[in-house]
Design a protein around this motif. Sequence first.
Motif, mmCIF file in Angstrom:
data_model
loop_
_atom_site.group_PDB
_atom_site.id
_atom_site.type_symbol
_atom_site.label_atom_id
_atom_site.label_comp_id
_atom_site.label_asym_id
_atom_site.label_seq_id
_atom_site.Cartn_x
_atom_site.Cartn_y
_atom_site.Cartn_z
ATOM 1 N N UNK A 381 52.481 -6.767 64.531
ATOM 2 C CA UNK A 381 52.321 -5.385 63.927
ATOM 3 C C UNK A 381 52.067 -5.811 62.584
ATOM 4 N N UNK A 382 50.836 -5.156 62.135
ATOM 5 C CA UNK A 382 50.737 -5.083 60.788
ATOM 6 C C UNK A 382 50.996 -4.692 59.515
ATOM 7 N N UNK A 383 51.850 -5.645 58.938
ATOM 8 C CA UNK A 383 52.862 -5.581 58.312
ATOM 9 C C UNK A 383 52.046 -5.508 57.068
ATOM 10 N N UNK A 384 50.561 -5.772 56.504
ATOM 11 C CA UNK A 384 50.420 -6.218 55.353
ATOM 12 C C UNK A 384 49.141 -4.805 54.999
ATOM 13 N N UNK A 385 48.543 -4.605 54.085
ATOM 14 C CA UNK A 385 47.590 -4.339 53.641
ATOM 15 C C UNK A 385 46.184 -4.561 54.228
ATOM 16 N N UNK A 386 45.051 -4.565 55.154
ATOM 17 C CA UNK A 386 43.681 -5.618 54.761
ATOM 18 C C UNK A 386 42.717 -5.067 54.194
ATOM 19 N N UNK A 387 42.005 -5.635 53.986
ATOM 20 C CA UNK A 387 40.767 -5.086 52.621
ATOM 21 C C UNK A 387 40.201 -3.835 53.609
ATOM 22 N N UNK A 388 38.787 -4.575 54.499
ATOM 23 C CA UNK A 388 38.630 -2.915 55.160
ATOM 24 C C UNK A 388 39.406 -2.251 56.690
ATOM 25 N N UNK A 390 42.433 0.309 57.824
ATOM 26 C CA UNK A 390 42.993 0.783 57.580
ATOM 27 C C UNK A 390 44.505 0.966 58.318
ATOM 28 N N UNK A 391 45.615 1.327 58.036
ATOM 29 C CA UNK A 391 46.771 1.017 59.534
ATOM 30 C C UNK A 391 45.533 1.376 60.735
ATOM 31 N N UNK A 446 53.138 -0.048 69.319
ATOM 32 C CA UNK A 446 52.180 0.774 67.947
ATOM 33 C C UNK A 446 52.461 2.116 67.385
ATOM 34 N N UNK A 447 52.741 2.683 68.683
ATOM 35 C CA UNK A 447 53.625 4.398 67.862
ATOM 36 C C UNK A 447 54.880 4.597 67.509
ATOM 37 N N UNK A 448 55.700 3.668 67.911
ATOM 38 C CA UNK A 448 56.686 4.021 67.185
ATOM 39 C C UNK A 448 56.637 2.895 65.279
ATOM 40 N N UNK A 449 56.272 1.901 65.414
ATOM 41 C CA UNK A 449 55.919 1.446 64.168
ATOM 42 C C UNK A 449 54.994 2.327 63.569
ATOM 43 N N UNK A 450 53.649 2.815 63.643
ATOM 44 C CA UNK A 450 53.462 4.092 63.077
ATOM 45 C C UNK A 450 54.182 5.484 62.553
#
Length: 463
Positions: A381-388, A390-391, A446-450
């Motif tokens: 899961x993408x738990x951080x903010x990525x530089x370039x 978006x979620x 991913x849908x649940x995570x969003x």
Amino acid sequence: MRLYLINPSNPLVSIVNVKESRWNRYRVWKPLGLMVLAGLTPPDWEISIVDENLGVPDYAAMPRPDLVGITAFTSQANRAYEVAAHFRNLGVPIVMGGIHATMCMDEAMERVDSVVTGEAESIWPQVLADARHGSLKHRYDGGLAEMNDVPLARHDLLTAGYALGAIQTTRGCPLNCSFCSVTAFNGARYRQRPVADVVREFQSIREKRVLVVDDNLIGTRAEHIARAKDMFRAMAQANLRKEWIAQATINFADDEELLALAAKAGCRGVFIGFESPSPQGLLEIGKKFNIIKGRDFRASVRRIQRHNILVVGSFIIGLDIDESGIGKRIAEVAGRYGMDNLNVLFLTPLPGTRLWDQMKLQGRIALDTFPEDWKYYTLTFPVALYKHLSLDGVIEEMLSCDRNFYSMSRILRRALGNLWHRHQPLVTLVGNLSYRKNIRLNCKSYADFKRYWTDRHNRVNKS
Ligand code: B12
Ligand code: SF4
């Protein structure tokens, strides 16, 4: 004295998926840390290892233990505390150890009676003696173990329900990549177990197929590699009749004798961390070992495969240099290198790593309600903010990577390539189809995570 050793589940990675895809049976691996702990426990303790990945038992219906030991990776911490609360309510003392308790000691100390940081070999007998006398301390530290003190793990305590056995032959890694917890937890000094212990422990494993859990099977220096060769020779000589898979760095490919000996000793597959398709990406995460000038990755992969050893490559999405299109690029590069399987994970700040410190400082840890949010720290899961990215963007890149690499036409091409060069197309086919099947499951996660992320964001904005 009755002791329960518990490996908590994380439904986001285990039980649910096993039910939905039976191939995932091959991904439920034994909690070796608890089997080692059992090996350190004197015989007058009656030990049960409970692996919740095989199903959560009705603890209330089980006999009351005198002591409970819980292990946890970070992704299991949340559930670990739920289990601890259940037994604490009964007045049973709880000891927690393992990587999460070590990296987040204060958090764990608030929720259990005793925390053991580091490796347990030097300290566990003391913990048990104190528990027996009702004088458990709030904190113990095991530090780093001498490898002669690592006992044979109790393989007899977990005999059913797993496709693979597990063993460890080395600890530590000198490479200290920024995202990885291994150097922080097991140290930079590469420590190898006595070869005779490894052979003896292999002989006590019932499963034909075994996961060698070492983070870096052969090490980095000439003396490490010489010892790995000795170990493979001894394993072949003992005629173990095991087939095993392991993790290694790409230098595994650089020594034909090493490869031949590994194959003879039963090696059938290696996971190799390639991490990024570009040298800038490798520099960013500190994986300098992969940037040796002039390395031809495709030739390295082929050299390994020529010994009938499968290569599973691992990459990370979400580095600061990653932009839109990175998913497709990774799939193409992995295809070009000729990998049999590809495993791609989101860049995840795990506590105790350099990446954690850096992202925390920059305010980029997005899911940070702990311990609740730890369950998303599975690297899936993408738990951080990525530089370039978006979620939505980073998730799209992951899906695009998987859909490209695991398209039916590419899977068939890989299987045919294997048939031509190595005559084992079935292994490639089964491995690839199992990954492909998980793409559908991942979309749902991913849908649940969003939804979770958006709800959370709205709640924070309101308050
Ligand atoms: C094998 C392995 C797996 C197996 C799991 C098998 C299992 N159930 O244990 C699989 C492949 C399933 C797996 C999955 C994951 N893993 Co993994 N895995 C490993 C690996 C390579 C070896 C673990 C091991 O068996 N070590 C050998 C035993 C003997 O050591 P140990 O468990 O640390 O136990 C010792 C001490 O910690 C202590 N101890 C442990 N428990 C307890 C309990 C008590 C009460 C006490 C007193 C002491 C104690 O005593 C033991 C003896 O000294 C480690 C790397 C590593 N070096 O640990 C990564 C590692 C643990 N995994 C990691 C990660 C991130 C994951 C995943 C989240 C993501 C992924 N896809 O890889 C998933 C999550 C799984 C989940 N259920 O949530 C990270 C964890 C970082 C963190 N902060 O949590 C590690 C450290 C790798 C890394 N590169 O950073 N993993
Ligand atoms: S990612 Fe691999 S090479 Fe890098 S520190 Fe971790 S175990 Fe060592």
